[in-house]
Design a protein around this motif. Structure first.
Motif, mmCIF file in Angstrom:
data_model
loop_
_atom_site.group_PDB
_atom_site.id
_atom_site.type_symbol
_atom_site.label_atom_id
_atom_site.label_comp_id
_atom_site.label_asym_id
_atom_site.label_seq_id
_atom_site.Cartn_x
_atom_site.Cartn_y
_atom_site.Cartn_z
ATOM 1 N N HIS A 39 76.460 72.198 -29.789
ATOM 2 C CA HIS A 39 76.875 71.198 -28.799
ATOM 3 C C HIS A 39 75.875 71.274 -27.629
ATOM 4 C CE1 HIS A 39 79.187 69.522 -25.431
ATOM 5 N NE2 HIS A 39 79.841 68.839 -26.350
ATOM 6 N N TRP A 46 77.396 64.393 -31.394
ATOM 7 C CA TRP A 46 77.436 63.457 -32.519
ATOM 8 C C TRP A 46 76.956 64.203 -33.751
ATOM 9 C CZ3 TRP A 46 79.140 58.449 -31.617
ATOM 10 C CH2 TRP A 46 79.231 58.053 -30.282
ATOM 11 N N LEU A 66 82.368 62.721 -34.028
ATOM 12 C CA LEU A 66 82.049 62.809 -32.596
ATOM 13 C C LEU A 66 83.131 63.629 -31.923
ATOM 14 C CD1 LEU A 66 81.023 61.907 -29.713
ATOM 15 C CD2 LEU A 66 82.544 59.942 -29.971
ATOM 16 N N CYS A 91 79.183 64.733 -25.183
ATOM 17 C CA CYS A 91 79.384 64.330 -26.581
ATOM 18 C C CYS A 91 78.515 65.126 -27.538
ATOM 19 C CB CYS A 91 78.984 62.862 -26.771
ATOM 20 S SG CYS A 91 80.059 61.704 -25.910
ATOM 21 N N VAL A 121 82.825 53.007 -30.276
ATOM 22 C CA VAL A 121 82.099 54.191 -30.755
ATOM 23 C C VAL A 121 81.059 53.726 -31.761
ATOM 24 C CG1 VAL A 121 82.351 56.402 -31.960
ATOM 25 C CG2 VAL A 121 84.198 55.549 -30.475
ATOM 26 N N CYS A 141 73.685 62.373 -23.155
ATOM 27 C CA CYS A 141 75.067 62.689 -22.760
ATOM 28 C C CYS A 141 75.386 64.155 -23.102
ATOM 29 C CB CYS A 141 76.010 61.750 -23.527
ATOM 30 S SG CYS A 141 77.739 62.141 -23.306
ATOM 31 N N MET A 173 80.132 60.834 -19.657
ATOM 32 C CA MET A 173 80.882 60.024 -20.621
ATOM 33 C C MET A 173 81.575 58.837 -19.954
ATOM 34 S SD MET A 173 84.009 61.696 -22.687
ATOM 35 C CE MET A 173 85.234 60.702 -23.506
ATOM 36 N N THR A 190 84.034 65.539 -27.824
ATOM 37 C CA THR A 190 83.578 65.723 -26.442
ATOM 38 C C THR A 190 84.088 67.051 -25.885
ATOM 39 O OG1 THR A 190 85.550 64.697 -25.502
ATOM 40 C CG2 THR A 190 83.701 63.228 -26.054
ATOM 41 N N THR A 218 76.963 55.252 -22.742
ATOM 42 C CA THR A 218 76.409 56.609 -22.675
ATOM 43 C C THR A 218 75.017 56.576 -23.314
ATOM 44 O OG1 THR A 218 77.356 57.221 -24.811
ATOM 45 C CG2 THR A 218 78.699 57.655 -22.857
#
Ligand SMILES: CC/C=C\C/C=C\C[C@@H](O)/C=C/C=C/C=C\[C@@H](O)CCCC(=O)O
Ligand code: ZN
Length: 598
Positions: A583, A115, A129, A113, A25, A110, A141, A131, A106
């Motif tokens: 998101h 971030w 992070l 995810c 990560v 993406c 992913m 998902t 990724t």
């Protein structure tokens, strides 16, 4: 043979049985980088290629049992991503197995995810992070057969500078020389790719039960689920409270339900959602839809079991009250799409469609209503509950479609209760239930004990509209209402022709609605104000919609603000200003709603 219109994988030739992830990560690059090892098996003869779903993934290399393989990444399909075709270099006979290793990373596009920078977290010190893979975002992913018809186990080594948690059981952690830690996981129960989930951040857990962290209630929900169905198969049950941008109320990631912090209102807001996510431990996670067209098998059954659990734990009138709220959500979804829209069918056709566009309360509530109706029609809980248990026993570990479901329902009823029940099943208007658009063909009647006072109070407000300054209202009116009753009261008010703004101001004064913390209540209040074009409240709406990423709230409010008188510009400006808060799934959907999609 599995059919999935939303996957580009060669599902008829190969199946994946296990994925092992080795991922690092990187919070600076905002990537997951490493490899995915796929254990595959040929399910046809002469299989020479493997086609995987990918979306915005950078592929570095592919190998089979150590030998590099040729591969091509196709041009992107707008909705389904880029098919990765891997030449296996030999022909697999039916039943042959192989391990394919894909080195990849990724990218910033993406869609699974999110971030978050430290400034976007509660603690403000560490990045975060998380998902969200349902429906078809796992492919952004992990390169995989991203279809719920494929059920696999998975394991993972996640190297990260902060604690990592996954939808699997943690099996150990190893400190690395560079200060990072490798967190190890194993999911032994076979599950679809959309249930792969990861969160990394400054996470703190509190153990308070043998299988639960944070909440004690889940233990009783799990026990009730086990009484109704079969033993809980997933080992642990933990809850992770996500940052405010989490796009759903909850997501049933195995071993680790993800929930929105909007449920922490200091009342019982959480209860229904946790009961729902726990019900998924059987419905959806064990017995899974074969593709997204039969999503109702996941959600309709889950809502049905959720309300069975609530009924057993809190009393039947609570379960029926929940059904009344669900009915209203279904009415709203049908109104938004239009009663003839194909997405209002219980089993829609999703060929060429993005499942996120088809998502609404309809599979949940029409599905629930079908099962509720069938239970009554076939003779009640005595007949139907044993059937629901048998459904889980029959299909656990499998992915099924509506025809599989119906065939088993018929055979169970015939075998256990005889021709009389088959005759009853033959009387059901299957075409109208499954393929018909709009509201269900049968209107179920729910016990309205808990709704009556809400309806009465609403009527009082309706009658008061002829009076300029009504005096009969006071905080006492709702003093004894539960949060859910307040929700239902406001839903009834929202169905009236809009009250005058002076009445809305009075309602706010006496009930303190603008100040309320409970997101469900606040949301209904805001929707009433938007319907009435009550411009004084628009800034409050913009504030709520830009700090709450749960689509049920932010998406509905921004859409309603966009449609309200003089609201369009504020809706668009609010979204544009706060786009990075949402998101990627929510940002895409809101952009579409506001006419801002590329
Ligand atoms: C017929 C519908 C077809 C496909 C839809 C499939 C997946 C939809 C996709 O958009 C993902 C949905 C994820 C949902 C997760 C949790 C929900 O139960 C939350 C419900 C809304 C909420 O309470 O916030
Ligand atoms: Zn659900």
């Amino acid at each position: 043979m599995a059919y999935d219109p939303n996957s580009q994988s060669n599902l008829d030739e190969v199946k994946t049985s296990h994925i092992h992830l080795n991922l690092a990560v990187d919070f600076v690059a905002k990537t997951l980088a490493g490899s995915a090892e796929l254990d595959i098996e040929a399910i046809a003869s002469n299989v020479s290629k493997l086609i995987l779903d990918t979306s915005f993934i950078a592929i570095h290399s592919v190998s089979l049992d150590g030998t590099p393989l040729k591969y091509t990444l196709a041009d992107r399909h707008e909705k389904y991503g880029s098919a990765l075709t891997i030449e296996l270099g030999r022909s697999l006979a039916k039943g042959d197995k192989a391990k394919v290793v894909i080195a990849y990373a990724t990218t910033e596009e993406c869609t699974a995810c999110q971030w978050l920078d430290p400034s976007q977290t509660v603690g403000k010190k560490h990045p975060y992070l998380f998902t969200q893979c349902q429906a078809i975002h796992a492919r952004s992913m992990v390169p995989c057969q991203d279809s719920p018809s494929i059920k696999l186990t998975y394991s993972a080594n996640i190297n990260a500078p902060l604690r990592a948690v996954m939808s699997a059981v943690p099996t150990g952690e190893e400190k690395q020389a560079n200060g990072t830690t490798t967190y190890k996981f194993h999911q032994k129960t076979r599950m679809p790719s959309y249930l792969i989930a990861l969160a990394v951040g400054n996470l703190e857990g509190r153990e308070i039960g043998p299988r639960s962290t944070v909440w004690t209630e889940p233990e009783s929900f799990i026990r009730t689920g086990e009484e109704l169905l079969t033993p809980y198969d997933w080992g642990r049950y933990d809850l992770l409270v996500l940052p405010a941008s989490f796009p759903y109320g909850g997501m049933e990631n195995p071993c680790l339900t993800f929930v929105t912090p909007s449920l922490l209102a200091g009342d019982r807001s959480l209860v229904d959602v946790v009961a729902h996510e726990i019900a998924h431990s059987w419905m959806g996670n064990l017995v899974t839809t074969e593709n997204w067209e039969h999503f109702w098998l996941n959600e309709g059954f889950t809502v049905f079991v959720e309300r069975k659990i609530l009924g057993r734990m809190q009393g039947k009138e609570h379960a029926e009250f929940s059904a009344i709220i669900g009915h209203k959500a279904m009415v709203e979804s049908v109104e938004i799409y239009g009663k003839d829209h194909p997405f209002t069918a219980l089993r829609p056709c999703l060929r060429g469609e993005d499942p996120d566009d088809a998502f609404s309360s309809i599979p949940y509530e029409k599905g629930f209503n079908l099962l509720y109706y069938l239970e009554k029609h076939l003779g009640g809980a005595e007949v139907f509950e044993p059937y629901v248990r048998a459904h889980v026993q029959e299909f656990a570990g499998r992915s099924i479609n509506t025809d599989d479901w119906k065939a088993f329902l018929y055979s169970f009823m015939e075998k256990n209760f005889g021709q009389e029940k088959v005759d009853l099943l033959n009387k059901v208007d299957w075409e109208a239930w499954l393929a018909g658009t709009g509201m269900p063909p049968v209107e179920n009647k729910f016990d309205d004990t808990l709704a009556r006072e809400c309806n009465c109070l609403c009527k009082k407000w309706d009658h008061s509209r002829t009076v300029e300054k009504p005096t009969e209202f006071s905080p006492k009116d709702i003093e004894d209402f539960s949060s859910t009753q307040k929700v239902v009261f406001l839903e009834r008010v929202s169905e009236l022709d809009s009250l005058p703004h002076s009445h809305l101001e009075l309602m706010d004064q006496v009930y303190g609605l603008t100040q309320v913390r409970n997101a469900e209540i606040k949301f209904r209040w805001h929707m009433i104000c938007l319907k009435a074009n009550y411009e004084k409240m628009y800034p409050e709406v913009a504030e709520f919609a830009s700090t709450m990423g749960r689509m049920k709230f932010c998406r509905s409010l921004l859409r309603a603000l966009y449609l309200a008188k003089n609201g369009a510009e504020l809706a668009r400006d609010t979204f544009k200003k706060h786009r990075s808060f949402y998101h990627p799934i929510a940002a895409t959907m809101i952009a579409k709603d506001l006419g801002l999609a590329k």
